[in-house]
Write a protein that holds these residues in place. Structure first.
Motif, short mmCIF file in Angstrom:
data_model
loop_
_atom_site.label_atom_id
_atom_site.label_comp_id
_atom_site.label_asym_id
_atom_site.label_seq_id
_atom_site.Cartn_x
_atom_site.Cartn_y
_atom_site.Cartn_z
N ASP A 22 0.83 -1.05 0.08
CA ASP A 22 0.12 0.33 -0.30
C ASP A 22 0.52 1.32 -0.05
OD1 ASP A 22 -2.03 -1.49 0.10
OD2 ASP A 22 -2.72 -1.15 2.41
N ASN A 23 2.37 1.36 1.13
CA ASN A 23 3.01 2.32 0.74
C ASN A 23 3.44 2.65 -0.47
OD1 ASN A 23 2.01 2.56 3.86
ND2 ASN A 23 4.16 1.45 4.41
N VAL A 28 3.05 5.41 -6.74
CA VAL A 28 3.52 4.52 -7.76
C VAL A 28 2.29 5.64 -8.63
CG1 VAL A 28 3.20 2.38 -9.82
CG2 VAL A 28 4.34 2.10 -7.77
N ALA A 29 1.34 5.74 -7.59
CA ALA A 29 0.20 6.65 -8.58
C ALA A 29 0.44 7.96 -8.81
CB ALA A 29 -1.21 6.46 -7.34
N ASP A 30 1.26 8.68 -8.49
CA ASP A 30 1.74 9.76 -8.85
C ASP A 30 2.90 10.28 -9.90
OD1 ASP A 30 -0.23 11.28 -7.61
OD2 ASP A 30 0.63 11.30 -5.79
N HIS A 93 10.57 5.05 -4.89
CA HIS A 93 9.25 4.17 -4.26
C HIS A 93 9.03 2.92 -3.27
CE1 HIS A 93 7.31 7.31 -6.45
NE2 HIS A 93 7.63 6.77 -7.70
N MET A 94 9.55 1.96 -3.30
CA MET A 94 8.92 0.99 -2.57
C MET A 94 10.68 0.88 -1.58
SD MET A 94 8.38 -2.29 -2.85
CE MET A 94 7.68 -3.33 -3.85
N ARG A 95 11.64 1.79 -1.79
CA ARG A 95 12.61 1.88 -0.55
C ARG A 95 11.45 2.90 0.32
NH1 ARG A 95 17.04 -0.13 2.09
NH2 ARG A 95 16.08 1.09 3.78
N GLU A 96 11.20 4.07 0.12
CA GLU A 96 9.62 4.88 0.71
C GLU A 96 9.37 3.82 1.65
OE1 GLU A 96 8.83 7.68 -1.45
OE2 GLU A 96 10.79 8.74 -1.39
N ALA A 97 8.48 2.63 1.05
CA ALA A 97 7.86 1.83 1.71
C ALA A 97 8.41 1.19 2.47
CB ALA A 97 6.77 1.36 0.05
#
Length: 128
Positions: A22-23, A28-30, A93-97
């Motif tokens: 989800d994170n 990715v959505a933006d 994005h994955m690192r942030e998640a």
């Protein structure tokens, strides 16, 4: 961790992987490069597939293979232009998640090491 406990169980099972995904998809959505790679209008189906895949990979239920067969990651990603820019955006994005999960250092590094290797393996073009 007991010797019978999987990494999936060790880091919190389904809830942890659901939070991770989800994170990740919030970023990715933006993202103007990654978002167009997802054919569904809603990222929900992609999030479900990634959750099931990661859970199975790390020792959770085999639902991904039951529903979709062998993962064949490179083949499934071939229709999309996965160049180094797309890879790096995915990793950002994955690192942030991953960081948002707040895992202990060893567990975080174990998870991140796999995700990083997988992202590099998905590159299928060097064209812009």
């Amino acid at each position: 961790m007991s010797t019978d406990e999987t990494f999936f169980q060790e880091i919190g099972g389904h809830e942890t992987f659901r939070r991770l995904v989800d994170n990740f998809y919030r970023g990715v959505a933006d993202d103007p490069v990654l978002k167009p790679m997802y054919p569904e209008e809603d990222l929900g189906p992609a999030a479900e597939r990634l959750t099931l895949f990661l859970e199975q990979y790390w020792g959770g239920p085999g639902t991904y293979s039951e529903q979709r067969g062998h993962p064949r990651l490179r083949m499934r990603h071939m229709p999309f232009k996965v160049n180094p820019d797309a890879r790096d955006r995915w990793l950002k994005h994955m690192r942030e998640a991953v960081e948002e999960l707040g895992l202990p250092p060893l567990q975080e590094e174990t998870l991140w090491s796999y995700l990083e290797r997988a992202a590099f393996a998905m590159v299928n073009t060097f064209e812009e």
